[in-house]
Structures are given as C-alpha cells and as structure tokens.
Design an enzyme around this catalytic site. Sequence first.
Site, short mmCIF file in Angstrom:
data_model
loop_
_atom_site.label_atom_id
_atom_site.label_comp_id
_atom_site.label_asym_id
_atom_site.label_seq_id
_atom_site.Cartn_x
_atom_site.Cartn_y
_atom_site.Cartn_z
N GLU A 262 43.60 42.68 29.83
CA GLU A 262 44.41 42.82 31.05
C GLU A 262 43.55 42.26 32.16
O GLU A 262 42.55 42.88 32.53
CB GLU A 262 44.73 44.30 31.32
CG GLU A 262 45.53 44.99 30.25
CD GLU A 262 46.94 44.47 30.16
OE1 GLU A 262 47.45 43.91 31.14
OE2 GLU A 262 47.55 44.62 29.09
N CYS A 301 45.27 45.34 40.37
CA CYS A 301 45.51 44.13 39.57
C CYS A 301 46.92 43.61 39.79
O CYS A 301 47.20 42.44 39.59
CB CYS A 301 45.29 44.44 38.10
SG CYS A 301 46.24 45.87 37.55
P1 NAP Z 1 34.76 42.86 35.78
O1 NAP Z 1 33.58 42.54 36.60
O2 NAP Z 1 35.33 41.79 34.94
O3 NAP Z 1 34.34 44.12 34.90
C1 NAP Z 1 35.27 44.72 34.05
C2 NAP Z 1 34.53 45.57 33.03
O4 NAP Z 1 33.78 44.73 32.16
C3 NAP Z 1 33.52 46.53 33.64
O5 NAP Z 1 33.54 47.74 32.93
C4 NAP Z 1 32.21 45.80 33.44
O6 NAP Z 1 31.12 46.68 33.40
C5 NAP Z 1 32.46 45.22 32.07
N1 NAP Z 1 31.56 44.14 31.73
C6 NAP Z 1 31.14 43.13 32.49
N2 NAP Z 1 30.32 42.33 31.77
C7 NAP Z 1 30.22 42.86 30.54
C8 NAP Z 1 29.53 42.52 29.37
N3 NAP Z 1 28.79 41.44 29.30
N4 NAP Z 1 29.67 43.31 28.28
C9 NAP Z 1 30.44 44.42 28.32
N5 NAP Z 1 31.12 44.79 29.41
C10 NAP Z 1 31.02 44.02 30.52
O7 NAP Z 1 35.96 43.41 36.66
P2 NAP Z 1 35.90 44.51 37.80
O8 NAP Z 1 35.20 43.90 38.96
O9 NAP Z 1 35.46 45.82 37.31
O10 NAP Z 1 37.44 44.69 38.13
C11 NAP Z 1 38.13 43.85 38.99
C12 NAP Z 1 38.97 42.87 38.23
O11 NAP Z 1 39.76 43.55 37.25
C13 NAP Z 1 39.96 42.16 39.10
O12 NAP Z 1 39.90 40.79 38.82
C14 NAP Z 1 41.30 42.75 38.72
O13 NAP Z 1 42.39 41.89 38.89
C15 NAP Z 1 41.11 43.12 37.31
N6 NAP Z 1 41.97 44.23 36.92
C16 NAP Z 1 42.98 44.00 36.06
C17 NAP Z 1 43.81 45.03 35.68
C18 NAP Z 1 44.94 44.84 34.74
O14 NAP Z 1 45.50 45.83 34.26
N7 NAP Z 1 45.30 43.64 34.40
C19 NAP Z 1 43.60 46.31 36.18
C20 NAP Z 1 42.56 46.51 37.05
C21 NAP Z 1 41.74 45.45 37.42
P3 NAP Z 1 30.09 46.78 34.63
O15 NAP Z 1 30.84 47.33 35.77
O16 NAP Z 1 29.07 47.71 34.10
O17 NAP Z 1 29.59 45.40 34.87
#
Ligand code: NAP
Length: 680
Positions: A262, A301
């Site tokens: 997602e 999101c």
């Molecule tokens: P993100 O930076 O992509 O991180 C998402 C998750 O992935 C976090 O738990 C992060 O952990 C983890 N992660 C990052 N690198 C990783 C790795 N190498 N190995 C394992 N896990 C890893 O996104 P975010 O900043 O938290 O969230 C914002 C984004 O999410 C926005 O772009 C938004 O549109 C999207 N979003 C989408 C939805 C949907 O339902 N489609 C819902 C909510 C948000 P860490 O925090 O520890 O780095």
Amino acid sequence: MPKDSSIRDIHSFAAGAWISPGQGARHIASAITGEVIATAGNDALDVQSMLSYASDTGGPALRSLTFHDRARMLKALALHLKEHRQALYDLSFDTGATQSDHMIDVDGGIGTMLVFASKGRREMPDAQVYLDGPVEQLGREGRFVGRHIATPLLGVAVHINAFNFPVWGMLEKLAPTLLAGVPAIVKPATATCYVTEACVRIMLDSGLLPAGALQLVTGGLGDMLDHLDCQDVVSFTGSADTALKLRANPRLLSRSTRFMAEQDSLNASVLGPDAGPGTPEFDLFIKEAHREMTAKAGQKCTAIRRIMAPQAHVDAVIAALSDRLGKTRIGDPRLETTRMGALVSGAQKKDVLDKAGLLATEAERVFGDPGHFAVDSAEADKGAFLPPMLFHCADPDTAERVHDTEAFGPVSTVMGYRDLDHAIGLLNRGNGSLVASVITNDSDVARHMAMGAAAYHGRLYFNNRTSMAEATGHGAPLPHMVHGGPGRAGGGEELGGIRGVMHYMQRTAIQGSPDILTAIGGTWVPGAREASDKPHPFTRPFNDLQIGDTLMAGPRKITLEDIETFAHFTGDTFYAHMDDAAAAANPFFPGRVAHGYLLLSFAAGMFVQPDPGPVLANTGLDSLRFMAPVQAGDSIHVRLTVKAKTPRNEDYGEVRWHVTLTNQEKAAVAEYELLTMNAF
Ligand code: NAP
C-alpha cells in the site's frame, strides 16, 4: 553520560520477551517540541527465533481455533482497547496529531477490528476451512465434483507500517491476519512506534491472544525478510521507494513470498460540471478538500493531492478553499482550539517543503506561506509545523510534477479541466491511486467517470446532496471496502471485508467425490451420504443434528382445486395458473401449472413437525430455482438435508437445509436452501 530519565525506552516484543533498545537504537523526537522523547531499536534481535516462535507456537494455537473463535477474540481485543484508548490518545499528541486525528487512528483502528469480528461471525463458518464459491460438477453424474477452499498459511505475516497511523495501520492488517489464523510480527515506522508499542502492550496484557500470535519490532527489521518463505506474507504500507526496495529482496522473489504494498498515491477529487458555486455539491467539494488537506496535517495516504474543477470554476474553488484554510488554526494539538497539528518530524517537514518546491516549478502557490504563518504553540519554532499550502497549476497537460510528486503533508494543487474526458485523462495521470472522488449530482457524469477512471483507482467515491449526510469522507478507508490501488498505489488490496482475510490464506482447488468434499469442507455436497433413519430432524436440538441428516416426505398430489384455491386466496391469478390455452402458448409451460409458491408451501406442509420443539423460526430461503412445471395430477416429494450449521449465540444456531422437490418421475421441480434457527 547518564540517560535522561524523561526519554522512554521503546521495547520490541520478540519470542515471548520484551527487549529494550540496544545496539543501533534510534532517537525519536516529539513533533511539537522537537525534543528527543524516546529511543527504539536493537540490532541484536534474533529474527530466526521470532519467526520460529510465530510459526511453531502462535500459528498452531491460532489454527486450533475456528473462524468464530478468532472473531470473538478480535471483538474482545477491540473492546479491551476501547477501554484503554485514553492512554493511546495521550501518547499520540507527540506525533503532532489532534484529538480528531486520534479518533481516525485509534477509534478507526478499533472500529475496523470490530467490523472484522462481526464479519468473521456472519460470513465465515464456525470451522477451520473457508469455502470459496460453489461446488462445480466436473463429471456427468455428479460423482466427481470440485470446489475451492481457503486455509491459513502456515508461516507468519510480517507487517511493515507507515508512521502516520500507528494504531489503525497496525490493526487494519492485524484483524484480517488473526481472523485468517496467522500470527503476525508488526514493525511500525520508528517515528511513531511508541504509540504502537503501547497498543501492543495493551493487547498482550489483556491475555486474550495466544502466545506467539503477535510480536513487535521497534526500530530496524534487521535481516528478517531474508529468512521468509512461501508460507509467509509481507504486508507493507509506506512510500513507493521503500516498497520497491523491499519487494525486490532476492529471497522474497526466489521463494515467491507474498508481498502486498500500500503505497503513496496522487489521489484526486473532481468537481462535477454540474456542481458550480451555489450548489450544495460545490460547498461539499470545498469541505471535503479542506478536510483532506488538514486532517493529520495532510499526512494521509488517501489525502486529496490534486483538485480538479471545470475551468470556469477554478477561481471560485481557490477562493472558497483559501477562505476555509485561512480559518484553520494551527498549533499544539493539545489545545482545544487547534484544528491542524504538526507534521510528524522535522525530517518530514523538510521533505514536504522540498516536494512543495518541486510543485512550485509547475504551479503557483495561491495559499499558505511556510515562511509566515501563525502557530498556537510555545514551541512554534521547534515543532514540525507547516501551514496548508494550495497550489494552482494553469497547464496540467504539460505538467509532470503535479501528477507524480506526493508532498506528504497539507499540500494540494488545483487544476482546471475542459470536459469530462479531459478530467478523466488528468485523473489517470496519477498512474494508479488509492481513491478518486467525484462530487456530482448527475448520475450520467458519475457513470462516465467510472467507465473512464475505475481501472486506475482502487476506490471511487461519489458524493452529492443525497449522500452527504451519511457519507464517510473521501479519505476514509472502510473495513468493508477494498483499500489499495493499482500502479503507483502499490498494486495491493487490503480490507474489503473477507477479501482482506484471503491475503493470509491459501486458496486450493479440491476435487473428489461428494463425500470427500463434504468431509473437507464441513458442508454437505449434493450426492454425498445422507442419513434418513433418525428421528424427525425438527425434534432434535442443534447439537444433535449431523451434516447429511435427511428427511424424505411425500407424495402430495396437486389438484386443479388446489391451484384455484391458492390463486384466489393469494390474489395471484396470473394466466399461467388460470388459463390453459394462454399458458400453453408460453414457451415455458405445457398448460396451466401450479404456482411455485404453492409448491413451497406444500413442501413445508410435508416436512414440518408441528409441535413446539428446537426449531425456533424459519429465517429465510436462498438460491431458489423452479426447474420444471408442475401440473394438476402431478405428485411431489420433498427431501430436506442438513447442509451446514452455524452457531449464532449461546442459545441457538442457524441450520442451512438443502431442499429438493421432485415429481412422480423423480425429476427435480424445485431446489432451494432453507434457513432455520434451532435451539441448542
Ligand atoms: P517509508 O519511509 O516508506 O516507511 C514505511 C515503513 O517501512 C516504515 O516502517 C519503515 O521503518 C520501513 N522501512 C524503511 N526501510 C526499510 C527497510 N530497509 N527494511 C524494512 N523496513 C523498512 O514511509 P513512511 O514515511 O513511514 O510513510 C509515509 C508514506 O507512506 C507516504 O508516502 C504515504 O503515502 C504512505 N502511506 C500509504 C498508505 C496506504 O495505505 N497506501 C498508508 C499510510 C501511508 P522506519 O520508520 O524504521 O524507517
């Protein structure tokens, strides 16, 4: 240096033990003050023992329960969380969220769990095998049949969540996973993991979950993905960049491990051509756009990133929306007057400003100056505050960034469209989104938009004067409806009722004899063994009835007098029952025929046992088919077989009976499923 005692240690819960932060721990700052409030992460987590604990302890315990047991567990968990939600609200202010944001996250998460609990009881059997679709007859005589079943995967679901919904983000994945019977390892985003940790503690402390059903990783996930297999699932929510990196993991690819994503998306809202200023739809459009820009400070999101209006109404939209945004008080989310809190962190604020800078290369900022805006907070300079920023893109056809840059904050771009097809073209330039909304009171506009845009969007939300009082909002994913979208949105699909549970189960085609399929599915399949030598089934309580128990009754001869009496008594004097010549001229009938409902009534008359007993009520009838005409002089027989049993509460359960009516030639004339409530 001694550690500041106001900084909380955020633990992981691994293989049955709480593990404090250790090597590799990261600092977490308050969104309001910028001060470090917590540390999380421990590179020494033993991921292999976590996976084993889940699949060797949690999995078997969950799979020993039925879907109904698991649904009851979810309901109890949700009610327990509800009792303790104040603690989660209190913690969540530091993420920058306001009280109304907490309601979306905390109450929304609990509500989602309750819906899955309810659907699990209503739409799934009190069994361990889920039946997916009807029986298919594969041989000429019905002795070799097939159907699809779903059983829980035998591994673990690894949930990786985004920062913006530390509670809902976990619960919307956890509920379908546990209902499926699969243990979960939850890895929240580090920035807000202290809220998730508190929520996990509440759930584990409740004692409602079997050991191994839920584990938590705060901080980095380590090399967990490198240990997963074909029975595991990764369910990811976050940015497209992270999704791409994770889904490309060679181990996941080589083992075909399920990976659901997602992602972010460039969701849009379209003002219908009919919905100009002065209409209820125009005001509704402004209200929805304002809410999507300001709720969670735009960190949703599903938030509206692109606002599309007929060219002639662009100025009016900018004026009305700017007016509303201007009245939105920004500040410390703990203040009751605050309508928009802070972004989650300084890093997120910088990211949004960078992205807004990109948008500014193609669009003019018409509202909101990040250099000058009022903030109600003593820590205005330290917190991650931003004003809502509205852009106007005058040439959306040649623009690129406005269609591909997600500024994950209170940022949106208005653009004009010439006609509906132009609007559809612009909508679809997001290359796949979670949701698009169309505010229109014209059903033809809605249909045109659906035909042109549905393939690019996981959800289409239409709203107008009729639905607005009850509509749940453009940005609200509902547990009943699919959440996810193609392309840029990740190609995933969560929620959507029981569809969401299927991501954690394997669908298997089962082929064999009717007896084999009955034994596996727990539901009687036509052609399977029947037991007709027991006392009348209506005299036996729910628990005594066995799948396959059968009652045969009849014959009952149908007379012309029966048909006439029924016709005049009910008023159904349709010619096929009254006029021989007219009926014979109809391609379906040889002449006058008995009413189908007369046959059903006679069938009931043949199979009921009239005395008070365990049958409490006839609650319905499904899948009725009249297969051959019955005329005066014909005789009918009825056969009633226990097809499925579903407990409904502590006193009674639903019995689904397979009913067949046959004539004197043994040809089927009607078939249906009868539903009764039977006392235990
Ligand atoms: P993100 O930076 O992509 O991180 C998402 C998750 O992935 C976090 O738990 C992060 O952990 C983890 N992660 C990052 N690198 C990783 C790795 N190498 N190995 C394992 N896990 C890893 O996104 P975010 O900043 O938290 O969230 C914002 C984004 O999410 C926005 O772009 C938004 O549109 C999207 N979003 C989408 C939805 C949907 O339902 N489609 C819902 C909510 C948000 P860490 O925090 O520890 O780095």
